[in-house]
Design a protein around this motif. Structure first.
Motif, mmCIF file in Angstrom:
data_model
loop_
_atom_site.group_PDB
_atom_site.id
_atom_site.type_symbol
_atom_site.label_atom_id
_atom_site.label_comp_id
_atom_site.label_asym_id
_atom_site.label_seq_id
_atom_site.Cartn_x
_atom_site.Cartn_y
_atom_site.Cartn_z
ATOM 1 N N ALA A 127 64.500 -16.801 96.819
ATOM 2 C CA ALA A 127 65.057 -16.109 95.796
ATOM 3 C C ALA A 127 65.898 -17.229 95.162
ATOM 4 C CB ALA A 127 65.923 -14.879 96.463
ATOM 5 N N GLU A 128 66.388 -16.386 94.017
ATOM 6 C CA GLU A 128 67.162 -17.358 92.994
ATOM 7 C C GLU A 128 68.497 -17.674 93.830
ATOM 8 O OE1 GLU A 128 66.347 -16.174 88.364
ATOM 9 O OE2 GLU A 128 67.789 -14.873 89.818
ATOM 10 N N ASP A 129 68.945 -16.994 94.789
ATOM 11 C CA ASP A 129 70.431 -17.361 95.244
ATOM 12 C C ASP A 129 69.862 -18.488 96.580
ATOM 13 O OD1 ASP A 129 69.233 -15.490 97.048
ATOM 14 O OD2 ASP A 129 70.759 -14.170 96.995
ATOM 15 N N GLY A 130 68.587 -18.711 96.651
ATOM 16 C CA GLY A 130 68.461 -19.589 97.703
ATOM 17 C C GLY A 130 67.939 -19.309 99.264
ATOM 18 N N PHE A 131 67.701 -17.943 99.316
ATOM 19 C CA PHE A 131 67.491 -17.337 100.520
ATOM 20 C C PHE A 131 65.965 -16.985 100.663
ATOM 21 C CE2 PHE A 131 72.079 -16.769 100.579
ATOM 22 C CZ PHE A 131 72.014 -17.408 101.607
ATOM 23 N N THR A 132 65.239 -16.932 101.527
ATOM 24 C CA THR A 132 64.059 -16.483 101.814
ATOM 25 C C THR A 132 63.943 -14.927 101.972
ATOM 26 O OG1 THR A 132 63.922 -16.622 104.252
ATOM 27 C CG2 THR A 132 63.085 -18.316 102.881
ATOM 28 N N SER A 133 62.862 -14.114 101.782
ATOM 29 C CA SER A 133 62.738 -12.697 102.271
ATOM 30 C C SER A 133 63.009 -12.459 103.569
ATOM 31 C CB SER A 133 61.506 -12.133 101.594
ATOM 32 O OG SER A 133 60.428 -12.866 102.393
ATOM 33 N N LEU A 134 62.738 -13.150 104.424
ATOM 34 C CA LEU A 134 63.087 -13.113 105.670
ATOM 35 C C LEU A 134 64.683 -13.273 106.161
ATOM 36 C CD1 LEU A 134 62.404 -12.761 108.645
ATOM 37 C CD2 LEU A 134 61.750 -15.100 109.001
ATOM 38 N N GLY A 135 65.046 -14.398 105.622
ATOM 39 C CA GLY A 135 66.470 -14.678 105.634
ATOM 40 C C GLY A 135 67.520 -13.527 105.079
ATOM 41 N N LEU A 136 66.926 -12.749 104.064
ATOM 42 C CA LEU A 136 67.590 -11.584 103.455
ATOM 43 C C LEU A 136 67.476 -10.489 104.304
ATOM 44 C CD1 LEU A 136 66.593 -12.136 99.932
ATOM 45 C CD2 LEU A 136 68.821 -12.323 100.739
ATOM 46 N N ALA A 137 66.315 -10.181 105.103
ATOM 47 C CA ALA A 137 66.236 -8.990 105.762
ATOM 48 C C ALA A 137 66.916 -9.208 107.113
ATOM 49 C CB ALA A 137 64.670 -9.026 106.332
ATOM 50 N N CYS A 138 67.088 -10.234 107.490
ATOM 51 C CA CYS A 138 68.075 -10.541 108.686
ATOM 52 C C CYS A 138 69.461 -10.477 108.581
ATOM 53 C CB CYS A 138 67.836 -12.104 109.234
ATOM 54 S SG CYS A 138 66.142 -12.210 109.874
ATOM 55 N N TYR A 139 69.695 -10.890 107.291
ATOM 56 C CA TYR A 139 71.180 -10.938 107.107
ATOM 57 C C TYR A 139 71.679 -9.482 106.784
ATOM 58 C CZ TYR A 139 75.753 -11.613 104.632
ATOM 59 O OH TYR A 139 77.045 -11.547 104.357
ATOM 60 N N PHE A 140 70.773 -8.446 106.278
ATOM 61 C CA PHE A 140 71.103 -7.327 106.047
ATOM 62 C C PHE A 140 70.851 -6.333 106.878
ATOM 63 C CE2 PHE A 140 71.056 -9.223 101.547
ATOM 64 C CZ PHE A 140 72.419 -8.850 101.363
ATOM 65 N N GLY A 141 70.360 -6.720 108.174
ATOM 66 C CA GLY A 141 69.864 -5.949 109.419
ATOM 67 C C GLY A 141 68.816 -5.167 109.306
#
Length: 215
Positions: free
Chosen positions: A91-105
């Motif tokens: 993503a534009e902020d440097g995270f993958t979709s998996l990383g985002l899903a993990c961060y937001f639970g």
């Protein structure tokens, strides 16, 4: 000025004014905020699910990254089916979709992405070097961390400043996650750049028993 109002309504969770503003000016829902993320992503980072719901009502389409963060499983499944090559994009902020899903639970989405080939050991490319396991640990999402570990996530990888998932678990006082990490080889002797052990972080937060167990 309208974008400023939009951000204000998002961060303060002013649902009535947010809905009215977007009804009057729907294009704002697709604008770029001063935080360099979309309004929808801003609502996710602010941990305002009710705001996310209002924004989703005014959007006819969202990205894989937004869907992963906001918990829109059907959208994630459709986008991965349509563009399987995008599963490990950033993503534009440097995270993958998996990383985002993990961060937001978003457990089901994270699990689905892994099943579809998302790299569990792919760090963010924004300088923070945050791995999916770090994101799960930071958010206290033990089931997601367990799923990642079962799919060969590296335990002792370091993010910026040398922190490991064990450091986050200790700082949060998450005993279940600490046990999980230790059972899979977490190294209690790893120091952050400032020299602190996981035990030191636990002690600073008042988790004395955890600090002694790690020390």
């Amino acid at each position: 000025m309208s974008v400023e109002k939009l951000e204000q309504y998002i961060t303060s969770a002013d649902l009535v004014n947010l809905d009215a503003l977007l009804t009057q000016n729907p294009s704002l829902a697709k604008s770029r905020t001063s935080h360099q993320v979309s309004p929808l992503m801003l609502s996710c980072y602010c941990k305002k699910p009710e705001v996310t719901g209002i924004l989703l009502k005014h959007l006819d389409e969202i990205s894989l990254f937004e869907a992963s963060a906001a918990g829109k499983f059907d959208v994630v499944a459709h986008l991965v089916y349509s563009h399987p090559e995008a599963i490990n994009f950033y993503a534009e902020d440097g995270f993958t979709s998996l990383g985002l899903a993990c961060y937001f639970g978003q457990y089901e989405i994270a699990r689905y992405l892994v099943l579809k080939g998302a790299d569990v050991n792919m760090p963010s490319n924004n300088g923070f070097k945050v791995y999916p396991l770090h994101s799960a640990a930071a958010g206290n999402f033990t089931p997601i961390a367990r799923m990642l570990i079962e799919n060969n996530a590296l335990i002792n990888v370091k993010q910026q400043a040398g922190a490991t998932a064990l450091h986050s678990a200790a700082q949060n006082g998450n005993i279940d996650l600490l046990i999980l990490l230790l059972e899979h080889g977490a190294d209690v002797t790893v120091r952050m750049e400032g020299g602190k052990l996981a035990a030191d972080l636990a002690r600073e937060k008042g988790f004395t028993e955890i600090a002694e167990a790690l020390g």
